[in-house]
Design a protein around this motif. Structure first.
Motif, PDB file in Angstrom:
ATOM      1  N   PHE A 132       0.832  -1.208   0.000  1.00 26.50           N
ATOM      2  CA  PHE A 132       0.000   0.000   0.000  1.00 26.50           C
ATOM      3  C   PHE A 132       0.866   1.258   0.000  1.00 26.50           C
ATOM      4  O   PHE A 132       0.602   2.210  -0.754  1.00 26.50           O
ATOM      5  CB  PHE A 132      -0.931  -0.013   1.216  1.00 26.50           C
ATOM      6  N   SER A 156     -14.758   6.510  -3.967  1.00 25.96           N
ATOM      7  CA  SER A 156     -14.005   5.473  -3.249  1.00 25.96           C
ATOM      8  C   SER A 156     -14.824   4.198  -3.106  1.00 25.96           C
ATOM      9  O   SER A 156     -16.056   4.236  -3.099  1.00 25.96           O
ATOM     10  CB  SER A 156     -13.563   5.963  -1.873  1.00 25.96           C
ATOM     11  N   LEU A 160     -10.866   3.082  -0.555  1.00 25.90           N
ATOM     12  CA  LEU A 160      -9.777   3.403  -1.481  1.00 25.90           C
ATOM     13  C   LEU A 160     -10.372   3.986  -2.764  1.00 25.90           C
ATOM     14  O   LEU A 160     -11.363   3.467  -3.285  1.00 25.90           O
ATOM     15  CB  LEU A 160      -8.983   2.131  -1.801  1.00 25.90           C
ATOM     16  N   GLY A 164      -6.448   4.953  -6.311  1.00 22.80           N
ATOM     17  CA  GLY A 164      -5.797   4.178  -5.249  1.00 22.80           C
ATOM     18  C   GLY A 164      -5.831   2.692  -5.550  1.00 22.80           C
ATOM     19  O   GLY A 164      -4.828   1.985  -5.383  1.00 22.80           O
ATOM     20  N   TRP A 165      -6.999   2.205  -6.003  1.00 24.79           N
ATOM     21  CA  TRP A 165      -7.128   0.784  -6.366  1.00 24.79           C
ATOM     22  C   TRP A 165      -6.226   0.435  -7.547  1.00 24.79           C
ATOM     23  O   TRP A 165      -5.554  -0.600  -7.533  1.00 24.79           O
ATOM     24  CB  TRP A 165      -8.585   0.451  -6.713  1.00 24.79           C
ATOM     25  N   TRP A 368      -4.857  -0.399   3.880  1.00 27.32           N
ATOM     26  CA  TRP A 368      -5.105   1.044   3.985  1.00 27.32           C
ATOM     27  C   TRP A 368      -6.013   1.358   5.165  1.00 27.32           C
ATOM     28  O   TRP A 368      -5.911   2.426   5.767  1.00 27.32           O
ATOM     29  CB  TRP A 368      -5.702   1.574   2.683  1.00 27.32           C
TER      30      TRP A 368
END
Length: 492
Positions: A132, A156, A160, A164-165, A368
């Motif tokens: 992460f 999100s 995430l 981010g993913w 996360w």
């Protein structure tokens, strides 16, 4: 891993039980021992040269000690780690076996699954966390060169964002492709990681010195502390030992590939005392320089390169962070769970499948969310970290004091009741009792201290646990009569 091109030659064990034996858990043959001094040295560079290692090294200079007191504490702490690593690497070097198989010597051929599972859980969680952290650098890289990707950060899913993913799964897959090629590819990759990070760190130090001049060469970052300097130095030294607690169990996963004892010890010396202190000094030069350049002490090297403002410098910093994180993820968090999971079901799970399971479980941890909860981290480190000390103490006491460095190699892979490591149904209850008592005390002190119920033992919990585990185990094993240990004591 069997049938794969990247496979180390191993020793065949006649009559080995498939519940305990596969190609990856078998002893490495002399022809497969290809790790020289530089490979061991590079492994430690990969472990130390991470952003976490950087921040840890810098933080020691804020403890309120003078710079030279910190360096002395560092030298003592890292030298202790060096000797302890040589001890835990001894049985793997001699017999060519990974950590879960070495654990069979003290915990029994089935009891080793408990020790391996505890170490495996620690590795899986931190593997997800480090992946992460590396994905955040990927995100910085994407936004630097494609600012429109900012739109992907607004929604999100499971905590995430879409970007981010994407960044996390990219990092997850990229690591997996390298790791699944086996230990020889891993050796080549970490040979690259450590030196590459050094080049960037030296470049950063030179840039800082160019901005500030030699006046920034101060080792004093924090204000003078209260209390005994010797006590604070002892705490700093123990902090370093605790930092390496996980690898103080499974260093054998790497030592088994060493060409000889000299390669292991010289590689450990260069990689631990020498490398750790040099890296710490570079860290201090850079961190002290940021006070003059940016007006504050910045302990995150990625933040430093971001502030320089040049997109290519940001790219270099982000790529370096990614490489550094992959390096420590291999050494500290991937190899051990891969072997540990394989040890649970050797007939069906080899090193590659164990690694794949490790990777999948690391996503299910949702790292996360984990890192956003300081309480979760405190409890996790307190419980599992404190359990690693007693396991180390038990394994060291068993190999050096009880078995006097002599084990019947075949008995590591047999379920026969006549085997010297079968104990009671494959479980050494004395080891479990020692682990339960020492672990309970170590974990209890750690958690009660963390919540202010008693005096905080800090990172002395590891030493307390290791010492208690060793003493209890040695005392309990003295009551074990022949013939259980007669074969191992008679066989070199």
């Amino acid at each position: 891993m069997s049938g794969h091109a990247n496979v180390s030659p191993v020793l065949a064990i006649p009559g080995a039980d498939p519940k305990l034996y596969n190609h990856d858990l078998a002893p490495v043959a002399p022809a497969g021992r290809t790790w020289g001094v530089f490979d061991i040295f590079a492994m430690w560079m990969s472990d130390v040269h991470s952003v976490g290692g950087y921040t840890f090294a810098a933080s020691l200079f804020f403890l309120g000690l003078t710079g030279w007191e910190v360096l002395l504490a560092m030298a003592i702490g890292i030298t202790a780690v060096y000797f302890l690593m040589n001890l835990i690497g001894g049985p793997s070097l001699k017999y060519g076996t990974p950590f879960p198989v070495v654990a069979r010597m003290s915990f029994g051929v089935m009891g080793a699954n408990l020790a391996a599972s505890l170490r495996g859980i620690v590795g899986i969680v931190w593997y997800g966390v480090q992946t992460f952290f590396a994905s955040k650098a990927v995100q910085v890289l994407v936004l630097t060169f494609y600012p429109a990707a900012e739109a992907l950060t607004h929604s999100s899913f499971l905590g995430l964002s879409a970007l981010g993913w994407f960044s996390f799964l990219f990092m997850w897959l990229f690591q997996l492709l390298i790791f699944l090629n086996g230990m020889e590819t891993i050796r080549k990759f970490i040979d690259f990681c450590g030196p590459a990070v050094y080049l960037v760190m030296f470049a950063l130090a030179i840039w800082i010195l160019a901005q500030t001049g030699l006046s920034s060469l101060s080792l004093q970052l924090g204000p003078g502390g209260e209390g005994s300097a010797i006590g604070q130095m002892a705490n700093a030294a123990m902090l370093i030992v605790a930092y390496f607690a996980a690898l103080l169990l499974n260093f054998g996963d790497f030592a088994r590939f060493a060409e000889n004892e000299r390669a292991m010890k010289v590689g450990n010396f260069l990689g631990l005392p020498v490398n750790f202190i040099v890296f710490a000094i570079i860290t201090v030069i850079v961190t002290a320089g940021t006070v003059k350049v940016f007006g504050e002490a910045i302990m995150d090297p990625v933040s430093i390169v971001e502030r320089i403002g040049n997109p290519w410098v940001v790219a270099l910093g982000a790529v370096t962070f990614i490489v550094a994180t992959m390096g420590i993820n291999i050494v500290a968090n991937f190899v051990s769970p891969a072997y540990d999971i394989s040890n649970l079901y050797p007939e069906k799970i080899d090193f590659r499948r164990g690694g794949l399971i490790t990777s999948i479980l690391s996503v299910l941890v949702c790292p996360w969310i984990f890192v956003s909860s300081p309480q979760a981290i405190t409890i996790f480190v307190g419980v599992f970290g404190a359990a690693l000390g007693p396991m180390f103490g038990i394994m060291i006491a068993d190999y050096y004091l009880v078995k006097r460095q002599h084990v019947v190699l075949e008995d590591l892979y047999t379920m026969s009741k006549d085997g010297s490591l079968h104990f009671q149904g494959g479980w050494n209850r004395r080891a479990l009792i020692a682990l339960a008592i020492a672990g309970s005390i170590s974990i209890g002190l750690s958690l009660l201290g963390a919540y202010g119920v008693i005096i905080h033992v800090g990172d002395w919990g590891w030493l307390i646990g290791a010492t208690l585990g060793a003493l209890l185990y040695t005392a309990l094993m003295r009551s074990l009569k022949a013939p259980s240990l007669s074969r191992s004591s008679a066989t070199a």
